[in-house]
Design a protein around this motif. Structure first.
Motif, mmCIF file in Angstrom:
data_model
loop_
_atom_site.group_PDB
_atom_site.id
_atom_site.type_symbol
_atom_site.label_atom_id
_atom_site.label_comp_id
_atom_site.label_asym_id
_atom_site.label_seq_id
_atom_site.Cartn_x
_atom_site.Cartn_y
_atom_site.Cartn_z
ATOM 1 N N ARG A 520 70.316 45.496 39.950
ATOM 2 C CA ARG A 520 69.414 46.460 39.320
ATOM 3 C C ARG A 520 67.958 46.019 39.458
ATOM 4 O O ARG A 520 67.066 46.841 39.666
ATOM 5 N N LEU A 521 67.719 44.725 39.363
ATOM 6 C CA LEU A 521 66.363 44.222 39.533
ATOM 7 C C LEU A 521 65.858 44.490 40.946
ATOM 8 O O LEU A 521 64.709 44.928 41.131
ATOM 9 N N LEU A 522 66.702 44.243 41.949
ATOM 10 C CA LEU A 522 66.302 44.555 43.328
ATOM 11 C C LEU A 522 66.028 46.047 43.504
ATOM 12 O O LEU A 522 65.080 46.438 44.198
ATOM 13 N N ALA A 523 66.852 46.873 42.873
ATOM 14 C CA ALA A 523 66.642 48.314 42.978
ATOM 15 C C ALA A 523 65.292 48.714 42.397
ATOM 16 O O ALA A 523 64.560 49.534 42.982
ATOM 17 N N LEU A 524 64.941 48.151 41.270
ATOM 18 C CA LEU A 524 63.655 48.484 40.664
ATOM 19 C C LEU A 524 62.493 47.922 41.472
ATOM 20 O O LEU A 524 61.427 48.549 41.555
#
Length: 1559
Positions: A520-524
């Motif tokens: 999720r951090l990479l997506a953001l």
């Protein structure tokens, strides 16, 4: 002038030295010159000696030095020397005061410093306390003039004060009236120090004064005064002067007041930050200057910490203390600066992590503590708690990350990264897997993903997402950690690569709960930084290398993460395609699933883009791993969708391969094909082409051959014990149908798949017709589906070789599993046909009560309606027959454990989890082919879409479709009024909801990691993640119709009477309606108030009768979500009222559970209205013998009362609304009367719900609720102690301290009153003397109660070294202690006596049973059974005794800890209230060895055995008891004597558990 030059020459000659004779001569000459000068001339010459007064003053002082001539000096000479010295000092200090000489010459600062140095060097030669006192007074006078150079006079004071203190004695000083008085020299020194420390220093000289004070002999109080003065002046000083001031403060802190200095520094910069922020954009330059200054201050603090390690320890103690400092952005920067030192790295990080997690836990606890006073005192006192504290911490942490770049402090970045990782790990280990709200673990993960996405896009630091209180604290902390890394990524260019590598390192072979936060951090990161993320493609590729090794959900999320980057960069897209190719040929199921879904998603995105340069490849070219798809642009064909269509043609080879792999992979392809057609209708033939031959493999094309479907080809039997499904035929048929529906919808231009007929009438009859090209794959597929549908409508279960003979095969054998798998496939195919029939019937006529579709042929629909209804009835009849037959085979003739549902589950490895999730026990690692697990027929999820289920539920509520002709030809009936059909529809809805709940994790991944809302919606369609909320309206209507009709007709006969009642066909229907409705409400409640309001919005409007049942207050002032819940609440109350009878016990249990989920989301007044209704139902409901139903009804009443609890004021406590503990008090009173040893009532006096069959369940509920209340009270008392510690740190008598004290008093009073009520409930239960499970529940509750009582008493103790700051005891605490000593204690002791007696009786019974076993004849069957029964009873009794033997010592230890604190409190004899605390307390001496029982004497195990063994041994026991009694009675200060012979209950266990505490 000549004499001045002569003096300087003599001084220089004396300084040169030479031989002893020459030096002595020079000294004599210098002394002669100095002593010959008049005092007035000396003063004048010093003032005229500029620009170098230091050399002249030094010459004069050296010449006046005592003993310079080496001879004995007379009194006259000494007097002259003293006069010269004093004149020089006065003249020099006057120069500092005036800043120049008589001729107007200005004294520069460097010259003044040299002058002061010269004066200070010769100060030791001054003799006499009077002269030293005069110097001190003169220096103070100069300092207090606030001249530019006056601060230099302070440099004379350290030596002067030291000499004065060393001289001691009395000193003559002038008082305020001018009179001369004598006082000790020490008082003169202290007075000078106080005058310096309390003086309002010049703003430009604050740092200089602090530097001078470092040499002063300052006591601790003076140090604190100096720090306070310095900080007060620093608030008014220029911002640029603050680094120098802080540097001197930190140096001064080494003298002792480190914590004070650190607190004042952080408070100073917090105030400066507030001032700079109030100016808005106009003061942006001021904020930049402040950040630069903060950066320099952090450097000073870093250096000071390295030189003084205790400074860091002081800050760490503050972070870990009961009253930690208010963590602002600057305070956090200080913490991170200290964490940059290896010594403090881990302790500081752990302390900050604990504070953040504690803030979120406090917010969650405060949200459920409606009884706490809602006061603004915490804000006024600067002591935010709960949600306010969590919001402040979040805002400060993110602001610190943003400011770190502008402070130019790279040293604090790495500790911030470490804290962020620690917070994310806390969410993965403590929240993701452990947190399970009402809706289940999947909904918990969905809520966490939504919270993380919402938190990342939110600029405020408040609640995370909608219904933030519903998100577990660990998940909120993990979301904050992700936001922190996002801010650091944006603020620090140098850290970007490291943050991406951090995500990559945590994805290596990680579990799903560990990998998902970083995905999720990479997506953001990709979503927020699309312009710069391409520069870090190399690091992103490192993360993608582990794509195929991640769990399926995490891998899919990672693919969605990088897709926005692939749109703009061809090399990134090529790399992803290469990874998908490798995954396609992998042996792992999860890799193949990823490849199938990834290719479908890629093609759908290209088709939606509508052409352009897209990757392509040819099968005749080199292998997929040798070239990139972007190298084949020359092979793109024009027209249609361009590149997207060409890419589809090339990917079809991979999709064909998917159709030969595991059933999960095939199902993913079936669900994804319609998505491609929705993206571009022109590719229908391309999509249908691979499905057509695959579909024909399992269909018998010859009409004369039976069966129609080749079901045996869909099942494989690897061995004799198992059978596996290799082809999900029902999903294949459903996928084909959806594909054809989508093609027809796109060609017809419709917006709803239900607004047209899938198949033409001519096509059903085998004639030519239909749309599309006659020879195309889509047209052929449509014809094949038409044939299958027509023949399935006509088919019977006998056509597929199903008959009663199949019941002979146990389900745990391969043949039995083969039967279940075949039934599963056939039932699914019939369900697809049923859905198609329903869609065709409702599409032309009506859809759930809506108007007729536009453009429909009404006449044709009317003609075909009865024909289609007959077909639907015929299909359902066969479906029901097969389902009953397969269910009967499960129950079968086999023994439990060998056949039946349990054996089947063990054989196949679990149950299906629903769409979007892998079934249990699917693919083993390294398995190339793995069949689908066989699911028991009574647990399978029907292959019906939610849209079709909605229409079927609406037809149930509306009366359904009329059949063409009833079977009996007498009464006309409808299919949707058939109880079996209604039960089937409701069961299908319930199982579909459960499947949707399981697939919510995939939905959360699609929503939280997709690059846009459109991408997320496309991925949800691709994964077949349905929108379960579309079932809300039809399910509410159908459930309401069924429950009101059938439960209202049912008699109120009580269950459990011993009379066998006739089976009611409507029972299964009503129970399934209640179960489905409960599931719907539970899924809504997991998403918070907004989600529940969205679900209830679809419910029918309440009737007038429903509104009258519950008297809800007005809806004014409610939020939109609360208004939506309150408006539909009467509907649920009406349904519960209909089930409020013994014959509807299961329905009542489910409906009460659904209502209980909603009351916590309502305001207090509305929750109280529901509580009134529920309490009345508990009082009036008679004959309800089912404990689960009674427990659910009482749970609703208790939860409603708890939600309606409001803070009670002391003045209106009698008029306050009863709360949950008042309700439990009445319940405990009834329970006590019911379980009395003598003849008691058959039911409760207040609550008719209580009877002999239900009281244990109600007791368990009461115990668990009291435990939760005590746990909440323990937290609140801890907060009270924190507020008390924080109030002590505030300035005395300040408004902030008064507000903090008022807040503590309000919270403490509310907590003590509630604790008193909880203890009263448990004391009533203790007086009842429960046995069995009730006794164990009560023991655990009493242990927790006394621990909380001990916590309350500990809060009244004075902290170490601060006995003078102890406030008076609260009246609520005094009342609680008095009641506990008089009432609670005796009841608990009597309860312990009964527990011990029960243990003794159990032991004697076991011994008697063991003795009887020896007399039983061995070998007899009856004797063996009796012996086994007695052995089991003995084992149960031993287990019970073992549990109680551990709990009793723990309870005794808790009691003694409580009384130990009371003894400490009562030791203060000066306070009458404290001294009287233990006046009525029972003696606390060695309870774990022996107890005195009622009836006199001491009853022990040894005595009772002695009576049986002989009189002699009994007499010995009585004698030892008397001796022990005499020893106990000799002790003073107690009311009773308790004997001790070492044989009391729990002696050995008490030694292990610490129960044997003595005073």
């Amino acid at each position: 002038m000549e004499r001045r030059d002569e003096l300087l020459a003599a001084a220089r000659e004396f300084g040169k030295g030479g031989g002893p004779e020459g030096r002595q001569a020079a000294a004599n000459r210098l002394q002669q010159i100095v002593l010959g000068l008049p005092v007035s001339e000396i003063t004048r010459c010093v003032r005229q000696s500029l620009p170098d007064p230091a050399e002249y003053a030094r010459a004069l002082l050296v010449g006046a030095r005592p003993g310079l001539a080496g001879e004995a000096e007379g009194a006259q000479v000494q007097s002259r020397q003293t006069a010269v010295q004093l004149a020089v000092f006065k003249a020099g200090l006057k120069l500092l005061r005036d800043g120049g000489g008589d001729a107007g010459a200005e004294l520069r600062e460097t010259e003044a410093a040299l002058l002061v140095s010269a004066l200070d060097a010769e100060l030791a030669g001054m003799t006499g306390t009077a002269n030293l006192t005069e110097v001190v007074h003169q220096a103070m006078d100069v300092f207090e003039r606030d001249a530019p150079l006056s601060c230099l006079a302070l440099e004379l004071l350290p030596n002067a004060l030291a000499l004065l203190q060393a001289a001691g004695g009395e000193v003559d000083v002038r008082n305020g009236d001018g009179d001369v008085t004598s006082c000790p020299a020490a008082h003169v020194c202290q007075d000078a120090i106080d005058r310096v420390c309390t003086r309002a220093w010049p703003l430009a000289s604050v740092a200089k004064v602090l530097a001078a004070l470092r040499s002063f002999p300052l006591p601790q109080e003076s140090l604190k005064q100096a720090v306070g003065t310095a900080v007060a002046r620093a608030r008014l000083a220029d911002t640029q002067d603050l680094p120098a001031i802080v540097h001197q403060l930190l140096a001064l802190a080494a003298r002792g007041p480190r914590e004070l200095v650190l607190t004042e520094i952080t408070r100073l910069f917090d105030e400066k930050a507030v001032e700079a922020a109030e100016g808005g954009d106009a003061d942006d330059a001021k904020q930049r200057v402040l950040l630069d200054v903060q950066g320099m201050v952090l450097l000073h603090m870093d250096m000071a910490t390295k030189h003084d390690a205790e400074l860091g320890q002081a800050w760490l103690r503050q972070l870990k203390g009961d009253a930690p400092p208010r963590l602002s952005a600057f305070s956090l920067a200080v913490s991170f600066m200290l964490a940059g030192t290896q010594r403090f790295e881990q302790p500081i990080t752990d302390a900050l992590k604990s504070m953040i997690l504690g803030a979120y836990k406090d917010a969650a606890a405060q949200a459920v503590s409606s009884w706490l006073p809602r006061s603004s005192g915490s804000k006024r006192a600067g002591l935010p708690y709960g949600s306010a504290q969590a919001a402040a911490l979040s805002t400060a942490l993110l602001e610190c990350a943003r400011n770190s770049a502008r402070m130019h402090q790279g040293g604090i970045v790495q500790p911030m990264v470490q804290l962020a990782v620690s917070l994310i790990e806390a969410g993965g280990s403590g929240g993701f897997a452990a947190a399970k709200p009402t809706g289940g673990a999947a909904l918990a993960a969905a809520a966490a993903a939504a919270a993380a996405a919402a938190a990342a896009d939110s600029s405020a630091g408040g609640s995370i997402g909608d219904g933030g209180a519903q998100v577990p604290p660990a998940q909120r902390a993990a979301a904050l950690g992700s936001r922190l890394l996002l801010e650091l990524f944006s603020a620090h260019r140098d850290m970007r690569r490291e943050i991406i590598c951090l995500c990559h390192n945590n994805l290596i072979c990680a579990k799903e709960e560990v990998a998902m936060p970083y995905v999720r951090l990479l997506a953001l990161l990709v979503r927020r930084n699309q312009a710069i993320i391409g520069d870090y493609l190399k690091e992103m590729r490192l993360s993608l290398e582990h794509l195929t090794f991640l769990p399926p959900s995490a891998a899919l999320a990672l693919l969605l993460t990088v897709w926005p980057m692939c749109r703009s960069r061809r090399d990134a897209q090529d790399y992803v395609v290469m990874l998908l190719r490798k995954a396609m040929f992998s042996r792992e199921l999860q890799a193949r699933l990823l490849a199938a879904r990834g290719f479908l998603y890629l093609v759908s995105q290209q088709l939606q883009a509508g052409g352009g340069a897209t990757p392509s490849f040819e099968a005749s070219e080199p292998g997929p791993s040798q070239i990139t798809m972007s190298q084949m642009d020359s092979m793109l064909s024009g027209g249609g969708a361009g590149g997207g269509a060409t890419l589809l043609h090339e990917v079809m080879s991979f999709l064909r391969r998917c159709l030969t792999q595991q059933p999960e992979v095939r199902r993913a392809v079936y669900e994804g094909m319609p998505v491609l057609l929705a993206a571009d209708p022109s590719v229908q033939d391309s999509v249908a082409e691979p499905l057509l031959p695959h579909f024909l493999r399992f269909v018998e094309q010859d009409d004369k051959l039976l069966p129609l479907l080749k079901l045996d080809d869909c099942i494989k039997t690897p061995n004799e014990d198992t059978a596996r499904i290799v082809e999900p035929l029902a999903h294949l048929l459903s996928g084909v149908r959806r594909l054809l529906c989508e093609a027809r919808r796109q060609l017809a231009g419709e917006t709803d798949a239900g607004n047209f007929r899938l198949l033409d009438t001519e096509l059903l009859q085998g004639e030519a017709g239909g749309s599309g090209s006659a020879g195309g794959p889509a047209s052929l597929l449509r014809r094949c589906f038409a044939l299958v549908r027509r023949r399935l409508v006509e088919a019977k279960i006998e056509d597929f070789h199903f008959d009663a003979s199949l019941l002979e095969y146990p389900p745990n054998t391969s043949q039995g599993q083969h039967t279940q798998a075949t039934a599963d496939l056939l039932l699914g195919c019939w369900e697809v046909v049923m859905e198609d029939l329903v869609e065709e019937m409702t599409g032309g006529a009506h859809a759930g009560g809506a108007q007729q579709a536009e453009g429909g042929d009404d006449d044709e629909a009317d003609d075909d309606g009865p024909f289609l209804e007959d077909q639907l009835a015929q299909v359902f009849q066969q479906h029901r027959r097969l389902s009953d037959l397969a269910s009967e085979a499960l129950k079968g003739k086999t023994k439990r454990g060998e056949g039946g549902p349990t054996g089947l589950t063990q054989a196949v490895g679990g149950t299906r989890r629903g769409p979007g999730r892998l079934p249990g026990g699917t693919a083993a690692p390294g398995a190339a082919q793995q069949g689908g697990a066989v699911v028991a027929v009574d647990k399978r999820v029907p292959v019906l879409s939610l849209a079709c289920l909605g229409k079927m539920l609406n037809s149930v509520a509306d009366g359904g479709f009329k059949l063409a002709q009833a079977e009996t030809q007498e009464d006309e009936c409808t299919l949707c009024r058939d109880p079996a059909f209604i039960t089937f529809v409701l069961t299908a809805a319930h199982r579909q909801l459960a499947a949707c709940e399981a697939s919510e994790l995939t939905a959360a991944i699609a929503t939280g990691t997709a690059g846009s809302a459109e991408d997320g919606a496309a991925m949800r369609r691709l994964l077949a993640v349905p929108d379960w909320q579309q079932l809300s309206a039809p399910l509410f209507r159908a459930s309401q119709t069924v429950l009101l009709a059938k439960c209202g007709e049912r008699t109120a006969a009580a269950g459990g009477t011993g009379v066998k009642k006739e089976k009611d066909e409507s029972e299964g229907m009503t129970q399934m309606a209640a179960r489905a409705l409960h599931k719907l409400l539970a899924m809504g409640a997991a998403g918070g108030a907004a989600s529940v309001a969205a679900v209830l919005e679809c419910a029918p409007a309440p009737s007038d009768r429903a509104v009258e049942l519950v008297d809800l207050p007005a809806l004014n002032g409610l939020s939109e979500a609360q208004r939506g819940i309150a408006e539909r609440l009467p509907v649920l109350v009406e349904l519960t009222k209909a089930a409020l009878k013994p014959s509807c016990a299961k329905e009542l249990e489910l409906l009460c559970g659904g209502l209980a989920l909603l009351v916590g989301l309502l305001p207090a007044a509305h929750a109280n209205a529901v509580a009134d209704w529920a309490v009345a139902a508990c009082q009036d409901t008679r004959g309800l013998n089912q404990a689960p139903a009674a427990k659910a009804l009482l749970d609703l009443a208790v939860r409603s009362r708890a939600a309606a609890t409001e803070p009670r004021r002391q003045r209106d406590a009698e008029q306050a609304t009863p709360d949950d503990l008042d309700l439990l008090h009445d319940l405990a009173t009834d329970l006590k009367a019911l379980v009395e040893p003598e003849e008691g009532p058959e039911e409760g006096e207040t609550f008719a719900l209580i009877n002999a069959r239900t009281y244990l369940g109600l007791l368990s509920l009461a115990g668990s609720h009291v435990d939760s209340v005590l746990s909440n009270l323990d937290w609140s008392l801890g907060r009270v102690r924190s507020v008390t510690a924080a109030a002590r740190a505030l300035p005395p008598a300040s408004a902030a301290q008064q507000n903090a004290v008022a807040l503590r008093q309000h919270w403490e009073h509310a907590a003590l009153v509630r604790l008193h009520k909880a203890a009263d409930v448990l004391s009533l239960l203790a007086e009842a003397r429960l046995n069995g499970p009730g006794c164990e529940v009560l023991l655990k509750s009493l242990i927790r109660l006394y621990k909380v009582l001990g916590s309350a008493a500990r809060g009244q103790l004075a902290p170490k070294g601060r006995k003078e700051s102890v406030p008076p005891l609260p009246g609520a605490f005094i009342d609680l202690v008095s009641w506990a000593n008089e009432t609670l204690g005796p009841r608990v002791y009597s309860f312990l006596d009964s527990v011990y007696s029960a243990q003794e009786e159990d032991e004697e019974e076991n011994e008697a049973a063991n003795g009887a076993d020896e007399q039983v004849t061995q070998g007899a069957e009856a004797a063996d059974k009796a012996a086994a029964k007695r052995k089991r009873a003995a084992m149960r009794a031993a287990s019970k005794a073992k549990r109680e033997s551990k709990q009793v010592p723990a309870l005794i230890f808790a009691i003694e800890e409580w009384e130990r604190h009371l003894i400490k409190l009562s030791s203060d004899k000066k306070d009458a209230a404290r001294a009287a605390l233990m006046r009525n307390a029972r003696r606390a001496a060695s309870r774990d060895f022996k107890l005195k029982f009622p009836g006199g004497g001491v009853a022990t195990k040894r005595q009772r055995r002695g009576a049986a063994a002989g009189e002699e041994e009994a007499a010995q026991q009585e004698g030892s008891a008397e001796e022990a009694q005499e020893e106990g009675e000799t002790e003073e200060g107690y009311d009773e004597a308790v004997e001790d012979d070492g044989e009391g209950y729990g002696e050995e266990e008490a030694g292990e558990d610490g129960g044997g505490v003595q005073y």
